[in-house]
Design a protein around this motif. Structure first.
Motif, PDB file in Angstrom:
ATOM      1  N   VAL A  15       0.976  -1.196   0.128  1.00 25.71           N
ATOM      2  CA  VAL A  15       0.018  -0.141   0.151  1.00 25.71           C
ATOM      3  C   VAL A  15       0.683   1.208   0.026  1.00 25.71           C
ATOM      4  N   MET A  16       0.373   2.314  -0.686  1.00 19.54           N
ATOM      5  CA  MET A  16       1.206   3.517  -0.972  1.00 19.54           C
ATOM      6  C   MET A  16       0.388   4.565  -0.333  1.00 19.54           C
ATOM      7  N   PRO A  17       0.863   5.502   0.192  1.00 17.15           N
ATOM      8  CA  PRO A  17       0.116   6.704   0.554  1.00 17.15           C
ATOM      9  C   PRO A  17      -0.687   7.346  -0.250  1.00 17.15           C
ATOM     10  N   ALA A  18      -1.907   7.789   0.244  1.00 17.29           N
ATOM     11  CA  ALA A  18      -2.917   8.384  -0.733  1.00 17.29           C
ATOM     12  C   ALA A  18      -2.747   9.966  -0.809  1.00 17.29           C
ATOM     13  N   HIS A  19      -3.436  10.656  -1.446  1.00 17.80           N
ATOM     14  CA  HIS A  19      -3.698  12.215  -1.300  1.00 17.80           C
ATOM     15  C   HIS A  19      -4.669  12.493  -0.582  1.00 17.80           C
ATOM     16  N   ALA A  20      -5.003  13.731  -0.259  1.00 15.61           N
ATOM     17  CA  ALA A  20      -6.159  14.144   0.601  1.00 15.61           C
ATOM     18  C   ALA A  20      -7.202  14.665  -0.447  1.00 15.61           C
ATOM     19  N   TRP A  21      -8.411  14.175  -0.057  1.00 19.30           N
ATOM     20  CA  TRP A  21      -9.671  14.576  -0.889  1.00 19.30           C
ATOM     21  C   TRP A  21      -9.837  14.252  -2.192  1.00 19.30           C
ATOM     22  N   GLY A  22      -8.634  14.085  -2.924  1.00 19.88           N
ATOM     23  CA  GLY A  22      -8.586  14.028  -4.467  1.00 19.88           C
ATOM     24  C   GLY A  22      -8.809  15.417  -5.228  1.00 19.88           C
ATOM     25  N   TRP A  79       3.826  17.564   5.105  1.00 27.60           N
ATOM     26  CA  TRP A  79       3.095  18.649   5.502  1.00 27.60           C
ATOM     27  C   TRP A  79       1.932  18.683   4.994  1.00 27.60           C
ATOM     28  N   HIS A  80       1.378  17.377   4.654  1.00 25.51           N
ATOM     29  CA  HIS A  80      -0.044  16.967   4.079  1.00 25.51           C
ATOM     30  C   HIS A  80      -0.813  16.165   5.318  1.00 25.51           C
ATOM     31  N   TYR A  81      -0.462  16.403   6.337  1.00 22.21           N
ATOM     32  CA  TYR A  81      -1.061  15.627   7.405  1.00 22.21           C
ATOM     33  C   TYR A  81      -0.429  16.053   8.897  1.00 22.21           C
ATOM     34  N   VAL A  82      -1.201  15.720   9.926  1.00 26.26           N
ATOM     35  CA  VAL A  82      -0.739  15.663  11.212  1.00 26.26           C
ATOM     36  C   VAL A  82      -1.212  14.419  11.867  1.00 26.26           C
ATOM     37  N   THR A  83      -0.494  14.102  13.099  1.00 22.41           N
ATOM     38  CA  THR A  83      -0.862  12.751  13.862  1.00 22.41           C
ATOM     39  C   THR A  83      -1.341  13.272  15.031  1.00 22.41           C
ATOM     40  N   ALA A 101       1.259  19.496   8.923  1.00 23.03           N
ATOM     41  CA  ALA A 101       0.478  20.406   8.237  1.00 23.03           C
ATOM     42  C   ALA A 101       0.350  21.698   8.689  1.00 23.03           C
ATOM     43  N   ILE A 102       0.161  21.580  10.233  1.00 23.34           N
ATOM     44  CA  ILE A 102       0.016  23.007  10.915  1.00 23.34           C
ATOM     45  C   ILE A 102       1.171  23.892  10.852  1.00 23.34           C
ATOM     46  N   THR A 103       2.488  23.291  11.213  1.00 21.85           N
ATOM     47  CA  THR A 103       3.627  24.096  11.250  1.00 21.85           C
ATOM     48  C   THR A 103       3.836  24.953   9.787  1.00 21.85           C
ATOM     49  N   ALA A 104       3.612  23.753   8.746  1.00 22.54           N
ATOM     50  CA  ALA A 104       3.763  24.492   7.210  1.00 22.54           C
ATOM     51  C   ALA A 104       2.763  25.481   7.142  1.00 22.54           C
ATOM     52  N   LEU A 105       1.556  25.461   7.425  1.00 26.69           N
ATOM     53  CA  LEU A 105       0.673  26.520   7.280  1.00 26.69           C
ATOM     54  C   LEU A 105       1.032  27.786   7.874  1.00 26.69           C
ATOM     55  N   ALA A 106       1.609  27.785   9.230  1.00 24.55           N
ATOM     56  CA  ALA A 106       2.119  28.898   9.643  1.00 24.55           C
ATOM     57  C   ALA A 106       3.299  29.420   8.815  1.00 24.55           C
ATOM     58  N   LYS A 107       4.173  28.684   8.299  1.00 26.80           N
ATOM     59  CA  LYS A 107       5.314  28.974   7.725  1.00 26.80           C
ATOM     60  C   LYS A 107       5.143  29.444   6.390  1.00 26.80           C
ATOM     61  N   TYR A 108       4.113  29.071   5.811  1.00 27.49           N
ATOM     62  CA  TYR A 108       3.779  29.533   4.221  1.00 27.49           C
ATOM     63  C   TYR A 108       2.885  30.514   4.551  1.00 27.49           C
ATOM     64  N   ARG A 109       2.290  30.947   5.509  1.00 30.77           N
ATOM     65  CA  ARG A 109       1.224  32.255   5.716  1.00 30.77           C
ATOM     66  C   ARG A 109       2.432  33.513   5.734  1.00 30.77           C
ATOM     67  N   ASP A 135      -6.672  19.731   3.432  1.00 33.70           N
ATOM     68  CA  ASP A 135      -6.213  18.291   3.982  1.00 33.70           C
ATOM     69  C   ASP A 135      -6.619  18.187   5.457  1.00 33.70           C
ATOM     70  N   LEU A 136      -6.671  19.366   6.267  1.00 35.24           N
ATOM     71  CA  LEU A 136      -6.812  19.200   7.634  1.00 35.24           C
ATOM     72  C   LEU A 136      -8.448  18.798   7.935  1.00 35.24           C
ATOM     73  N   HIS A 137      -9.171  18.857   6.873  1.00 38.62           N
ATOM     74  CA  HIS A 137     -10.491  18.651   6.827  1.00 38.62           C
ATOM     75  C   HIS A 137     -11.021  17.452   6.284  1.00 38.62           C
ATOM     76  N   GLN A 138      -9.975  16.654   5.912  1.00 39.63           N
ATOM     77  CA  GLN A 138     -10.075  15.229   5.549  1.00 39.63           C
ATOM     78  C   GLN A 138      -9.667  14.515   6.828  1.00 39.63           C
ATOM     79  N   PRO A 139     -10.687  13.804   7.483  1.00 37.58           N
ATOM     80  CA  PRO A 139     -10.409  13.087   8.828  1.00 37.58           C
ATOM     81  C   PRO A 139      -9.216  12.234   8.914  1.00 37.58           C
ATOM     82  N   LEU A 140      -8.896  11.554   7.898  1.00 35.37           N
ATOM     83  CA  LEU A 140      -7.898  10.731   7.920  1.00 35.37           C
ATOM     84  C   LEU A 140      -6.411  11.268   7.439  1.00 35.37           C
ATOM     85  N   HIS A 141      -6.451  12.523   7.269  1.00 34.35           N
ATOM     86  CA  HIS A 141      -5.225  13.274   7.181  1.00 34.35           C
ATOM     87  C   HIS A 141      -4.793  13.969   8.506  1.00 34.35           C
TER      88      HIS A 141
END
Length: 267
Positions: A15-22, A79-83, A101-109, A135-141
């Motif tokens: 299995v390979m990682p999937a993207h978010a929401w498509g 940067w596509h997910y948090v744990t 994802a959250i640290t990247a959001l602040a960085k890119y802001r 990404d942060l609104h896709q529950p499995l991210h």
């Protein structure tokens, strides 16, 4: 049954990682956000992205993951997910050294609103912001740290081999057979003023905590998913796409806020 089990085991091993929401989901979040941009945010986005627009930019970071450059293959991947482990909140989690994802959001802001930064860097930053909010609104991210965000939960969806992450990224959305513009129109028609005000209050950490709470409820009792699972999750999908769009707009509105505090919504 034995054949299915063997197939599942083989899929689990590779299995390979999937993207978010498509593509569709990310575009829906972007298009919903476009509806609620302030004038200053709308201008700010156009100054950076030109005619590209939010919906088009929304899937760009996933598209670029196919780029062989090490930045896209390794550095940007976390940067596509948090744990957030079960029973914890984001505030209780120490982000990994590579960020999330959250640290990247602040960085890119910070880069996106820096008028001295090169335009190319600001474009990359804004595209990431748009994408990460989705990404942060896709529950499995918002993974629990045990199964790579559902990538290792192997299942079938209407007899198609898949995993739970892909089911949430794309298959549940595609099952509705709607374009991203149809999704957007139908969702926006149902978002109330009270929901707009309430959803916009939440912080990125709140978004992640909400997604983690949803995540813990969507693991099915069976690996064979079809009509029942699509029915049970339909309202959650609609809610998360709507919230993602409203919160992306609120985030961009605040980010591009000018000296005029009461900017009017874009027509």
């Amino acid at each position: 049954m034995k054949r299915l089990i063997m197939t599942c085991l083989m899929a689990l091993a590779t299995v390979m990682p999937a993207h978010a929401w498509g593509k569709t989901g990310h575009r829906v979040v972007g298009a919903v956000a476009q509806t609620y941009l302030s004038q200053s945010a709308d201008t700010g986005v156009k100054d950076i992205l030109g005619p590209e627009g939010i919906a088009e930019a929304a899937d760009w970071p996933d598209h670029m993951r196919s780029n062989p450059d090490p930045f896209w293959r390794s550095e940007a991947n976390p940067w596509h997910y948090v744990t957030i482990p079960v029973g914890q909140t984001y505030a209780q989690v120490i982000p990994p050294p590579e960020g999330d994802a959250i640290t990247a959001l602040a960085k890119y802001r910070a880069i996106a609103i820096d008028p001295t930064a090169p335009l190319e860097q600001r474009q990359l930053a804004l595209r990431f912001i748009i994408h990460i909010v989705g990404d942060l609104h896709q529950p499995l991210h918002v993974g629990n740290g045990t199964d790579r965000g559902g990538n290792q939960f192997v299942c079938t969806f209407f007899d198609e081999m898949s995993n739970l992450h892909e089911v949430w990224d794309e298959l549940l959305i595609n099952y509705q057979e709607l374009s991203y513009t149809e999704w957007t129109e139908w969702l926006v028609q149902k978002i109330t003023p009270n929901q707009l005000a309430e959803w916009a209050k939440a912080s990125p950490a709140d978004w992640a905590d909400e997604s983690a709470a949803i995540r813990d409820t969507i693991y099915p009792d069976t690996q064979i998913l079809s009509y029942d699972y699509a029915y049970q999750t339909r309202d959650i999908i609609r809610q998360q796409l709507s919230k993602g769009g409203v919160r992306l707009a609120a985030y961009l509105n605040e980010m591009f806020e000018t000296m005029t505090p009461d900017a009017q919504p874009a027509e």
